[in-house]
Scaffold this active site. Structure first.
Site, mmCIF file in Angstrom:
data_model
loop_
_atom_site.group_PDB
_atom_site.id
_atom_site.type_symbol
_atom_site.label_atom_id
_atom_site.label_comp_id
_atom_site.label_asym_id
_atom_site.label_seq_id
_atom_site.Cartn_x
_atom_site.Cartn_y
_atom_site.Cartn_z
ATOM 1 N N ARG A 231 0.749 -1.121 -0.302
ATOM 2 C CA ARG A 231 0.081 0.047 0.041
ATOM 3 C C ARG A 231 1.072 1.318 0.085
ATOM 4 N NH1 ARG A 231 -3.438 -2.911 -1.204
ATOM 5 N NH2 ARG A 231 -5.548 -3.322 -0.344
ATOM 6 N N GLU A 259 -2.850 8.661 -3.843
ATOM 7 C CA GLU A 259 -3.027 7.735 -4.666
ATOM 8 C C GLU A 259 -4.737 8.119 -5.149
ATOM 9 O OE1 GLU A 259 -3.907 3.016 -5.194
ATOM 10 O OE2 GLU A 259 -1.810 3.487 -4.897
ATOM 11 N N HIS A 278 -1.280 1.486 -9.715
ATOM 12 C CA HIS A 278 -2.013 0.511 -9.200
ATOM 13 C C HIS A 278 -2.726 -0.658 -9.997
ATOM 14 C CE1 HIS A 278 -3.717 -0.230 -4.687
ATOM 15 N NE2 HIS A 278 -3.421 -1.481 -5.293
#
Length: 315
Positions: A231, A259, A278
Site C-alpha cells: 500500500r 493515490e 496500481h
C-alpha cells in the site's frame, strides 16, 4: 423448514453468485444491497454482507461502519479485496471478516517481476529514448546473483519468490511473526544493508504505516531497488523522493501515497523511480477471480465449514 439466511451483495454482483449448489441455495437468499439499506425493512435479517469493491462516498447515504452497526444479525463480512485495511477497523470482534487473499497472487507477482526486470534492464529510460527517436544505450544490470529481501511474506511473496528463484537470486524473508525460513521484523535493520532488491508486501496496519521511512531507506544498500506492491501508505513519500533524488535508492512502485498520484507530483520525476498506477489486479477476469473465493466461502458458511481467509484482530 428454517428461513433462508439473507446475503446482501454489492450492487450488480448477484449474478456472480447464481451458480451456487442446490443445497446452498436452499439455505441462502442472495440479494443486492438496496439503494437505501438503512431504511430497508429487511436490514435486521442480513446475515452476510459483501460490500462494494469501490465506493463513492460522495454519493453514499450511509457508510460501512453505520451499516455494520445497524445490521443487528450480521455474522459475516466478505470483502472483495485481498487487503482489508480499509474495513478491518470498522468490524466488531463478534463479526467475522474474510478477504479474497489468493485471488490475485499470480497477477501481482507477475507485475512485480516485470517491474524489477524493467528497472534492471533500464526499460523506462529506453522507452523514453524511443519516444524521442533517440539511440541512447545505457548499461543494464543482471538479476542473477542479486540478494532479495521480502518485507512481508504472504501468498503474493511466496508466488513472486517462485518466479524469481530460476533467475538465481538469493532470498531472505521477514514477517511480523518469525517462522521456519522467515525472520522476524526485529531482523530488518540487520538484513536491509545487504539486500540488492527490497520487496515490500506487508499489509497496511498501524505498525506498517510509514515503515519505509528515512531510517529504512538510509539502511538500504546504495543503489538498491525498493519494490512496493503493498500500500502507498507503507512508505513515507517525502523520504522516498529525497532518497531517490540523492541517488540512494531506485524504486518500482505499483502503489503510492497519495493515490491517484496527482499531476506534477515530485514522485513522478524522481530519478530512478518507475511507477505503474496500481494495476496489479487490473485484468478482465478480476471480478470472477474475487467471486470464486467469495463463492467458496459462502458455500462453506452455509454448510457450517471452516472459512478461508479469516482476518484476525491483529491484521
Amino acid at each position: 423448514m428454517d428461513e433462508r439466511k439473507l446475503v446482501w451483495t454489492a450492487p450488480g454482483t448477484a449474478g456472480d453468485l447464481n451458480d451456487l449448489p442446490r443445497d446452498v441455495r436452499a439455505v441462502l437468499e442472495i440479494a443486492e444491497i438496496p439503494a437505501d439499506p438503512l431504511g430497508d425493512p429487511r436490514l435486521d435479517e442480513v446475515r452476510v454482507l459483501i460490500p462494494p469493491l469501490v465506493r463513492n462516498q460522495a454519493d453514499d447515504e450511509y457508510d460501512i461502519k453505520t451499516l455494520v452497526s445497524a445490521a443487528s444479525r450480521l455474522d459475516l463480512i466478505q470483502a472483495l479485496t485481498a487487503g482489508v485495511d480499509w474495513i478491518v477497523d470498522l468490524v466488531p470482534a463478534e463479526i467475522t471478516l474474510c478477504s479474497v487473499r489468493g485471488a490475485y497472487d499470480d497477477l501481482v507477482a507477475e507485475l512485480l517481476l516485470a517491474g524489477i526486470l524493467a528497472v534492471y534492464k533500464e526499460i523506462p529510460h529506453h522507452a523514453n529514448a524511443q519516444a524521442q527517436g533517440r539511440w541512447e544505450p545505457r548499461l543494464v544490470r543482471v538479476l542473477g546473483g542479486s540478494r532479495v529481501l521480502f518485507v512481508g511474506y504472504g501468498s503474493i511473496a511466496e508466488r513472486l519468490e517462485r518466479y524469481l528463484v530460476p533467475f538465481g537470486v538469493d532470498v531472505r524473508r521477514i514477517a511480523r511473526r518469525p517462522r521456519e525460513g522467515v525472520d522476524g521484523i526485529s531482523e530488518l535493520s540487520v538484513l536491509l544493508p545487504g539486500a540488492d532488491i527490497v520487496i515490500v508486501l506487508t499489509p497496511l496496519t498501524a505498525q506498517t504505516h510509514g515503515l519505509v521511512d528515512e531510517e529504512f531507506l538510509t539502511l538500504m544498500k546504495p543503489g538498491a531497488l525498493l519494490v512496493n506492491g503493498a500500500r502507498g501508505l507503507v512508505a513515507d513519500t517525502a523520504a522516498l523522493v529525497a532518497a531517490a533524488e540523492r541517488g540512494k535508492v531506485r524504486a518500482f512502485l505499483d502503489v503510492t501515497d497519495p493515490e491517484p498520484l496527482p499531476d506534477g507530483h515530485p514522485l513522478w520525476s524522481a530519478p530512478g523511480v518507475f511507477i505503474t498506477p496500481h494495476i496489479g489486479s487490473m485484468v478482465p477476469e478480476n471480478r470472477s477471480r474475487a467471486f470464486a473465493v467469495v463463492r467458496d466461502n459462502l458455500i462453506r458458511w452455509a454448510r457450517g465449514e471452516a472459512l478461508r481467509n479469516v482476518v484476525n484482530g491483529d491484521y
